[in-house]
Design a protein around this motif. Sequence first.
Motif, PDB file in Angstrom:
ATOM      1  N   LEU A 139      27.758 -73.994  -4.083  1.00 36.96           N
ATOM      2  CA  LEU A 139      26.399 -73.534  -3.838  1.00 36.96           C
ATOM      3  C   LEU A 139      25.511 -74.661  -3.307  1.00 36.96           C
ATOM      4  CD1 LEU A 139      25.960 -71.130  -6.849  1.00 36.96           C
ATOM      5  CD2 LEU A 139      26.112 -70.552  -4.445  1.00 36.96           C
ATOM      6  N   ILE A 140      25.758 -75.888  -3.808  1.00 34.33           N
ATOM      7  CA  ILE A 140      24.971 -77.015  -3.300  1.00 34.33           C
ATOM      8  C   ILE A 140      25.235 -77.200  -1.813  1.00 34.33           C
ATOM      9  CG2 ILE A 140      24.699 -79.516  -3.417  1.00 34.33           C
ATOM     10  CD1 ILE A 140      25.060 -79.360  -6.373  1.00 34.33           C
ATOM     11  N   MET A 141      26.501 -77.151  -1.430  1.00 35.99           N
ATOM     12  CA  MET A 141      26.847 -77.323  -0.012  1.00 35.99           C
ATOM     13  C   MET A 141      26.280 -76.180   0.819  1.00 35.99           C
ATOM     14  SD  MET A 141      28.305 -80.023   0.629  1.00 35.99           S
ATOM     15  CE  MET A 141      28.832 -81.363  -0.371  1.00 35.99           C
ATOM     16  N   LEU A 142      26.228 -74.989   0.240  1.00 28.83           N
ATOM     17  CA  LEU A 142      25.669 -73.857   0.979  1.00 28.83           C
ATOM     18  C   LEU A 142      24.219 -74.129   1.361  1.00 28.83           C
ATOM     19  CD1 LEU A 142      25.745 -70.856   1.899  1.00 28.83           C
ATOM     20  CD2 LEU A 142      24.987 -70.272  -0.382  1.00 28.83           C
ATOM     21  N   ILE A 143      23.460 -74.643   0.391  1.00 31.47           N
ATOM     22  CA  ILE A 143      22.031 -74.850   0.635  1.00 31.47           C
ATOM     23  C   ILE A 143      21.813 -76.062   1.538  1.00 31.47           C
ATOM     24  CG2 ILE A 143      19.842 -75.357  -0.491  1.00 31.47           C
ATOM     25  CD1 ILE A 143      20.864 -73.880  -2.896  1.00 31.47           C
ATOM     26  N   VAL A 144      22.639 -77.090   1.357  1.00 37.16           N
ATOM     27  CA  VAL A 144      22.404 -78.335   2.070  1.00 37.16           C
ATOM     28  C   VAL A 144      23.018 -78.306   3.475  1.00 37.16           C
ATOM     29  CG1 VAL A 144      23.216 -80.707   2.060  1.00 37.16           C
ATOM     30  CG2 VAL A 144      22.104 -79.781   0.073  1.00 37.16           C
ATOM     31  N   GLU A 145      24.133 -77.622   3.637  1.00 38.35           N
ATOM     32  CA  GLU A 145      24.873 -77.700   4.890  1.00 38.35           C
ATOM     33  C   GLU A 145      24.934 -76.359   5.603  1.00 38.35           C
ATOM     34  OE1 GLU A 145      28.881 -78.354   4.117  1.00 38.35           O
ATOM     35  OE2 GLU A 145      29.468 -78.576   6.195  1.00 38.35           O
ATOM     36  N   GLY A 146      25.287 -75.299   4.848  1.00 38.96           N
ATOM     37  CA  GLY A 146      25.552 -74.005   5.479  1.00 38.96           C
ATOM     38  C   GLY A 146      24.327 -73.401   6.107  1.00 38.96           C
ATOM     39  N   MET A 147      23.275 -73.219   5.303  1.00 34.73           N
ATOM     40  CA  MET A 147      22.087 -72.537   5.821  1.00 34.73           C
ATOM     41  C   MET A 147      21.432 -73.294   6.966  1.00 34.73           C
ATOM     42  SD  MET A 147      20.109 -70.903   2.650  1.00 34.73           S
ATOM     43  CE  MET A 147      20.960 -70.065   1.355  1.00 34.73           C
ATOM     44  N   PRO A 148      21.207 -74.630   6.860  1.00 36.81           N
ATOM     45  CA  PRO A 148      20.553 -75.318   7.978  1.00 36.81           C
ATOM     46  C   PRO A 148      21.351 -75.207   9.278  1.00 36.81           C
ATOM     47  CG  PRO A 148      20.579 -76.735   6.053  1.00 36.81           C
ATOM     48  CD  PRO A 148      21.405 -75.561   5.721  1.00 36.81           C
ATOM     49  N   LEU A 149      22.676 -75.415   9.207  1.00 35.97           N
ATOM     50  CA  LEU A 149      23.459 -75.398  10.446  1.00 35.97           C
ATOM     51  C   LEU A 149      23.508 -74.000  11.037  1.00 35.97           C
ATOM     52  CD1 LEU A 149      26.308 -77.840   9.483  1.00 35.97           C
ATOM     53  CD2 LEU A 149      24.434 -78.215  11.059  1.00 35.97           C
ATOM     54  N   LEU A 150      23.579 -72.977  10.168  1.00 39.00           N
ATOM     55  CA  LEU A 150      23.598 -71.607  10.667  1.00 39.00           C
ATOM     56  C   LEU A 150      22.278 -71.285  11.364  1.00 39.00           C
ATOM     57  CD1 LEU A 150      25.117 -68.908  10.775  1.00 39.00           C
ATOM     58  CD2 LEU A 150      24.051 -68.331   8.620  1.00 39.00           C
ATOM     59  N   TYR A 151      21.175 -71.676  10.740  1.00 36.19           N
ATOM     60  CA  TYR A 151      19.856 -71.426  11.325  1.00 36.19           C
ATOM     61  C   TYR A 151      19.738 -72.141  12.664  1.00 36.19           C
ATOM     62  CZ  TYR A 151      14.746 -71.246  11.617  1.00 36.19           C
ATOM     63  OH  TYR A 151      13.452 -71.040  12.024  1.00 36.19           O
ATOM     64  N   LEU A 152      20.272 -73.383  12.726  1.00 33.63           N
ATOM     65  CA  LEU A 152      20.204 -74.133  13.974  1.00 33.63           C
ATOM     66  C   LEU A 152      20.899 -73.398  15.099  1.00 33.63           C
ATOM     67  CD1 LEU A 152      19.409 -76.850  15.277  1.00 33.63           C
ATOM     68  CD2 LEU A 152      21.688 -77.640  14.778  1.00 33.63           C
ATOM     69  N   GLU A 153      22.123 -72.933  14.826  1.00 32.19           N
ATOM     70  CA  GLU A 153      22.877 -72.243  15.893  1.00 32.19           C
ATOM     71  C   GLU A 153      22.190 -70.966  16.320  1.00 32.19           C
ATOM     72  OE1 GLU A 153      26.887 -71.775  16.327  1.00 32.19           O
ATOM     73  OE2 GLU A 153      27.325 -73.882  15.978  1.00 32.19           O
ATOM     74  N   LEU A 154      21.712 -70.186  15.351  1.00 29.76           N
ATOM     75  CA  LEU A 154      21.055 -68.933  15.708  1.00 29.76           C
ATOM     76  C   LEU A 154      19.784 -69.209  16.506  1.00 29.76           C
ATOM     77  CD1 LEU A 154      21.405 -66.716  12.518  1.00 29.76           C
ATOM     78  CD2 LEU A 154      22.783 -66.725  14.568  1.00 29.76           C
TER      79      LEU A 154
END
Lengths: 222, 592
Positions: B48-63
């Motif tokens: 969950l920590i990686m999701l908040i720190v890595e997953g969401m920001p990178l996904l938002y960036l690509e979109l």
Amino acid sequence: MLWLLFFLVTAIHAELCQPGAENAFKVRLSIRTALGDKAYAWDTNEEYLFKAMVAFSMRKVANREKTEISHVLLCNVTQRVSFWFVVTDPSEKHTLPAVEVQEAIRMNRNRINNAFFLNDQTLEFLKIPSTLIPPTDPPVPIWIIIFGVIFCIVIVAIILLILSGIRQRRRKDKGPSEVDDTEDKCENTITIENGIPCDPLDTKGGHVNDAFMTEDERLTPL
Amino acid sequence: MEKARPLWDNPLQFVFACISYAVGLGNVWRFPYLCQMYGGGSFLVPYLIMLIVEGMPLLYLELAVGQRMRQGSIGAWRTISPYLSGVGVASVVVSFFLSMYYNVINAWGFWYLFHSFQDPLPWSVCPLNGNRTGYDEECEAASSTQYFWYRKTLNISPSIQENGGVQWELALCLILAWLLVYLCILRGTESTGKVVYFTASLPYCVLFIYLIRGLTLHGATNGLAYMFTPKMEQLANPKAWINAATQIFFSLGLGFGSLIAFASYNEPSNNCQKHAIIVSLINSSTSIFASIVTFSIYGFKATFNYETCLNKVILLLTNSFDLEDGFVTASNLEQVKGYLASAYPSKYSEVFLQMKNCSLESELSTAVQGTGLAFIVYSEAIKNMEVSQLWSVLYFFMLLMLGMGSMLGNTAAILTPLTDSKVISSRLPKEAISGLLCLVSCAIGMVFTMESGNYWFDIFNDYAATLSLLLIVLVETLAVCYLYGLRRFESDLKAMTGRTLNWYWKIMWAGVSPLLIISLFVFYLSDYILSEALQYQAWDASQGQLVTKNYPPHALAVIGLLVASSIMCIPLVALGMFIMRCLRRADTASVA
């Protein structure tokens, strides 16, 4: 005298039927595993039935039609329910060869199993391998039928989509040529009032009020 | 007049497309394995920590990049900087590799699905050997489900060098899989938009049905308890954190260009921040949901095997000592063993050698991932359920939906740049481009239907996308933040959507995420360099199990080519652009 004969007979029988004797087979039953609560107890009556089934199997073999129930000898019955048996010839001095007994049992295995409500795993004849029933193969594998159905559906859907796409494109090609004519007329009739060009209503995408339209022609040609 | 860019009918189609792409087979067959290996319930913490720190920001960036540039990956990165169109090209190359081998999984899914309509299920019984006195030897050594997978489905060769021929049955299934993909992408977003309603929602229906079935199975609680008891000491293991980061990264499908492609069909005013958070949360919760189902199935299978093992021991004891049938049960087994050991010590020691040590723990701790989990472990559990045909059909249908959804995203990543480019789209209609892509991928994919195909599949699975994606996403993040400029991007987004960028995203994009990706990249690189020889698992038919072998030189060459061909695109295209610019400047200088 009679007592002597009786002892002689049982002694000979005891020699003929022994664990590991020549032409003797071990049988193992797992009645409680097979039937659970409906398990019956193994008693002398069941043994009698077993002897009858073995004698019946032997009678089906050529030259052994005279086998009687008394020719089948059981011994060493244990709690497991396991025992050894031999089949003797009418003279009751020699045992029948193992090969014949084995063949007879194999041919009638199903009926012996059914007499006791058991199957090949719960009524085991050690050293007599059971013939395994191969799974029935349908002439055409089922998976090919289903594959064929789905394949045809997908191909038909693709063809339909491609054809409708081609038709749409042809309609669109005819359409823009008409729109281009009105656009040309539109450009010719841009009126200027006070230096500000008035664009006709339809190029701006506004709604045309049908009450003021008397004909289909929107622009009056010059 | 320019043709208007096709759009999604409504924002829901876009969200469904992203969910359908991100929620794939990895959620079902990789996350439960990681959870089991790295401490059960406590793995959720790094995840969950990686999701908040890595997953969401990178996904938002690509979109955000896709929605702002309104072009596929090549065009989008060319707009940011012409030297960076190599990033887009690298994305397309990686997507191409992925689509080549990924559809083979769908082919396997079809194979199992078609074979589920038989009674009994073909992987539940061993076939007989030549003279019908016993079962086939390979099947006896392995299990019937392993035999069906390795022999009947793959017809696997003993090593990667022995190629064998193309298996026509599997080739037919592969052709069908590609035809189905073609049907879905034929019309672009018009058709994809409708298909994703099904590919996104149907897997959840099946998972929910399986959840109920799984929780009511005998022994399911054993698996769940085993999985969810947290082993807190694993939190100190760096591998747990690295694997959590890797799982989040690859599970969201970043770097392939699919997300950019999907977002490019959005209205510019779409709130992609909200959608990014929704998609990443749904992806992670699907992983957790799927692992609950998987572990209840694991528990059932482990309990079933444990009880079968116990029954075999009981039968052995009953037969050797001629005890009464039904006397020895699972509950008094230990007492009986003690009694027999003391009463008949010599005979007991003989029998003891044949007795297998049955342990529920060891059954539960056999952790499997990947195709082994999906096609062997699950089918083994299914064959023991009642009405196994129904459960089998449902399960493989779900696998197909998940696989198809991901394939749609992959092909969109390749097709969007192709249809955006004026050179190609002016000559060929959309249908022809998609058709050509499917044809070429299908033809190359026939390699994976050969007897050694599964070994090549593993090569592609392990090496085609891993390093390249990390580098691609790193370059993407650095490009947007430092080349294009974070402030410029921020004002673009504000003009587009009307919302200011939250400081959290700025910090993540500029600092934390690139650092994370660099550390992952360094870790993987050092792992490859330090390992002496790259090895693979080969199936040994005589032993009925997997053995480890070294890759031959030509396989190593292919691995190198795979990694290099995508990574090299970035510097090569940049160099090419630079040279072209120099030449053009020389031309204009000479003209002037």
